[in-house]
Design a protein around this motif. Structure first.
Motif, PDB file in Angstrom:
ATOM      1  N   UNK A 140      10.112  -8.731  -6.233  1.00 31.10           N
ATOM      2  CA  UNK A 140       9.840  -7.930  -7.470  1.00 31.10           C
ATOM      3  C   UNK A 140       8.388  -7.431  -7.167  1.00 31.10           C
ATOM      4  N   UNK A 141       8.237  -6.169  -7.430  1.00 29.57           N
ATOM      5  CA  UNK A 141       7.172  -5.527  -7.100  1.00 29.57           C
ATOM      6  C   UNK A 141       6.745  -4.569  -8.237  1.00 29.57           C
ATOM      7  N   UNK A 142       5.368  -4.718  -8.466  1.00 27.32           N
ATOM      8  CA  UNK A 142       4.624  -4.049  -9.540  1.00 27.32           C
ATOM      9  C   UNK A 142       3.512  -3.112  -9.038  1.00 27.32           C
ATOM     10  N   UNK A 143       3.658  -1.734  -9.192  1.00 25.81           N
ATOM     11  CA  UNK A 143       2.550  -0.732  -8.869  1.00 25.81           C
ATOM     12  C   UNK A 143       2.002  -0.329 -10.273  1.00 25.81           C
ATOM     13  N   UNK A 144       0.475  -0.437 -10.363  1.00 26.90           N
ATOM     14  CA  UNK A 144       0.028   0.383 -11.594  1.00 26.90           C
ATOM     15  C   UNK A 144      -0.447   1.401 -10.732  1.00 26.90           C
ATOM     16  N   UNK A 145      -0.677   2.573 -12.125  1.00 24.44           N
ATOM     17  CA  UNK A 145      -0.878   4.279 -11.407  1.00 24.44           C
ATOM     18  C   UNK A 145      -2.285   4.168 -11.652  1.00 24.44           C
ATOM     19  N   UNK A 146      -2.979   5.162 -10.664  1.00 18.53           N
ATOM     20  CA  UNK A 146      -4.303   5.673 -10.986  1.00 18.53           C
ATOM     21  C   UNK A 146      -4.772   6.061 -12.396  1.00 18.53           C
ATOM     22  N   UNK A 147      -3.655   6.635 -13.003  1.00 19.07           N
ATOM     23  CA  UNK A 147      -3.974   7.098 -14.367  1.00 19.07           C
ATOM     24  C   UNK A 147      -3.702   5.754 -15.393  1.00 19.07           C
ATOM     25  N   UNK A 148      -4.528   5.365 -16.182  1.00 18.37           N
ATOM     26  CA  UNK A 148      -4.056   4.419 -17.322  1.00 18.37           C
ATOM     27  C   UNK A 148      -3.030   4.629 -17.987  1.00 18.37           C
ATOM     28  N   UNK A 149      -1.926   3.722 -18.219  1.00 12.24           N
ATOM     29  CA  UNK A 149      -0.566   3.938 -18.806  1.00 12.24           C
ATOM     30  C   UNK A 149       0.445   4.298 -18.029  1.00 12.24           C
ATOM     31  N   UNK A 164       0.920  -1.248   0.072  1.00 10.06           N
ATOM     32  CA  UNK A 164      -0.082   0.046  -0.062  1.00 10.06           C
ATOM     33  C   UNK A 164       0.802   1.229  -0.075  1.00 10.06           C
ATOM     34  N   UNK A 165       0.944   1.947  -1.182  1.00 15.64           N
ATOM     35  CA  UNK A 165       1.763   3.376  -1.118  1.00 15.64           C
ATOM     36  C   UNK A 165       1.305   4.177  -0.263  1.00 15.64           C
ATOM     37  N   UNK A 166       2.205   5.166   0.435  1.00 13.80           N
ATOM     38  CA  UNK A 166       1.806   5.954   1.292  1.00 13.80           C
ATOM     39  C   UNK A 166       2.311   7.488   0.867  1.00 13.80           C
ATOM     40  N   UNK A 167       1.969   8.391   1.631  1.00 16.91           N
ATOM     41  CA  UNK A 167       2.183   9.612   1.454  1.00 16.91           C
ATOM     42  C   UNK A 167       1.795  10.335   0.025  1.00 16.91           C
ATOM     43  N   UNK A 168       2.250  11.364  -0.724  1.00 14.32           N
ATOM     44  CA  UNK A 168       1.927  11.864  -1.921  1.00 14.32           C
ATOM     45  C   UNK A 168       1.759  10.788  -2.943  1.00 14.32           C
ATOM     46  N   UNK A 169       2.705   9.775  -2.721  1.00  6.11           N
ATOM     47  CA  UNK A 169       2.716   8.881  -3.948  1.00  6.11           C
ATOM     48  C   UNK A 169       1.279   7.929  -3.833  1.00  6.11           C
ATOM     49  N   UNK A 170       0.744   7.819  -2.739  1.00  6.09           N
ATOM     50  CA  UNK A 170      -0.643   7.245  -2.910  1.00  6.09           C
ATOM     51  C   UNK A 170      -1.511   7.769  -3.659  1.00  6.09           C
ATOM     52  N   UNK A 171      -1.366   9.147  -3.932  1.00  6.20           N
ATOM     53  CA  UNK A 171      -2.531   9.834  -4.589  1.00  6.20           C
ATOM     54  C   UNK A 171      -2.197   9.307  -6.293  1.00  6.20           C
ATOM     55  N   UNK A 172      -1.037   8.885  -6.661  1.00  4.94           N
ATOM     56  CA  UNK A 172      -0.867   8.195  -8.002  1.00  4.94           C
ATOM     57  C   UNK A 172      -0.749   6.835  -8.329  1.00  4.94           C
ATOM     58  N   UNK A 173      -0.412   6.216  -7.235  1.00  4.62           N
ATOM     59  CA  UNK A 173      -0.347   4.685  -7.270  1.00  4.62           C
ATOM     60  C   UNK A 173      -1.493   3.880  -6.593  1.00  4.62           C
ATOM     61  N   UNK A 174      -1.712   2.919  -7.378  1.00  2.00           N
ATOM     62  CA  UNK A 174      -2.749   2.003  -6.624  1.00  2.00           C
ATOM     63  C   UNK A 174      -2.036   0.689  -5.795  1.00  2.00           C
ATOM     64  N   UNK A 175      -2.733  -0.182  -5.435  1.00  5.72           N
ATOM     65  CA  UNK A 175      -2.164  -1.120  -4.642  1.00  5.72           C
ATOM     66  C   UNK A 175      -1.114  -1.971  -5.458  1.00  5.72           C
ATOM     67  N   UNK A 176      -0.004  -2.382  -4.875  1.00  3.65           N
ATOM     68  CA  UNK A 176       1.188  -3.124  -5.675  1.00  3.65           C
ATOM     69  C   UNK A 176       1.001  -4.672  -5.306  1.00  3.65           C
ATOM     70  N   UNK A 177       1.614  -5.341  -6.129  1.00  8.90           N
ATOM     71  CA  UNK A 177       1.585  -6.767  -5.803  1.00  8.90           C
ATOM     72  C   UNK A 177       3.008  -7.463  -6.078  1.00  8.90           C
ATOM     73  N   UNK A 178       3.464  -8.402  -5.598  1.00  9.34           N
ATOM     74  CA  UNK A 178       4.766  -8.719  -5.884  1.00  9.34           C
ATOM     75  C   UNK A 178       5.015 -10.232  -5.245  1.00  9.34           C
ATOM     76  N   UNK A 179       6.375 -10.578  -5.454  1.00  8.60           N
ATOM     77  CA  UNK A 179       6.850 -11.806  -4.937  1.00  8.60           C
ATOM     78  C   UNK A 179       8.212 -11.640  -4.251  1.00  8.60           C
ATOM     79  N   UNK A 180       8.806 -12.310  -3.341  1.00 13.81           N
ATOM     80  CA  UNK A 180       9.860 -12.172  -2.866  1.00 13.81           C
ATOM     81  C   UNK A 180      10.362 -13.498  -2.310  1.00 13.81           C
ATOM     82  N   UNK A 181      11.818 -13.487  -1.861  1.00 14.04           N
ATOM     83  CA  UNK A 181      12.750 -14.561  -1.574  1.00 14.04           C
ATOM     84  C   UNK A 181      13.480 -13.934  -0.489  1.00 14.04           C
TER      85      UNK A 181
END
Length: 179
Positions: free
Chosen positions: A76-85, A41-58
């Motif tokens: 490895x983590x991937x966050x999508x943005x609130x704006x498409x693209x 879950x992104x926090x701060x100002x970044x939370x206004x632009x990024x959605x929930x992220x998903x990933x895998x770890x070792x």
């Protein structure tokens, strides 16, 4: 008598050997490799632009002492943005210390430092743009290990990762292979 003294010494040595075997098996149980799935879950100002992220770890951990282990973690983590693209990809590579604070050695805290390799991508008017950077990262986590067998444990943890303007909270569910 001397004979009774010998029996007492034999019992003492047998008890001492038993304690050594038990202690070494406890140490071996804490050394291992875990593979997990993560939600961020992104926090701060970044939370206004990024959605929930998903990933895998070792994570690899190596026993350093009775209640302490050295830890190396890569994800490895991937966050999508609130704006498409718009999206962000992160690869945090961290090292630190894991401290078990429960007598059962199930509850723990972890502190790690390292680098986070970040790539941001966006599409504007069908034109793709990408930027990459390497950022300092600090992570603090609280977790619980539930022993499922002699060779495996369920590892549940949550924590905060500081990465300049791209910080986030994360939850991890992993399986730990005990070496």
């Amino acid at each position: 008598s001397i004979l009774n003294g010998d029996k007492k010494m034999k019992k003492f040595y047998l008890f001492f050997a038993f304690v050594l075997i038990l202690t070494s098996s406890l140490f071996a149980q804490r050394q291992g490799i875990s593979l997990g799935g993560n939600v961020y879950l992104p926090v701060g100002d970044w939370a206004e632009y990024a959605a929930v992220g998903y990933g895998a770890s070792t994570t690899y951990e190596h026993q350093l002492g009775r209640n302490m282990a050295g830890v190396i973690s890569v994800a490895y983590i991937s966050f999508s943005g609130d704006e498409e693209g718009t999206s962000w990809t992160m690869i945090p590579a961290l090292a630190g210390v894991k401290f078990y604070f429960s007598p059962k050695m199930d509850w723990y805290i972890t502190g790690m430092l390292g680098a986070n390799f970040v790539t941001a991508e966006t599409t504007v008017l069908e034109e793709e743009y990408s930027a990459s950077s390497t950022e300092f990262a600090f992570s603090a986590n609280l977790g619980y290990e539930l022993m499922l067998s002699e060779k495996g444990a369920l590892d549940i943890s949550g924590g905060f990762q500081y990465i300049s303007d791209l910080s986030y909270f994360g939850l991890r569910l992993a399986y730990k292979f005990i070496l």
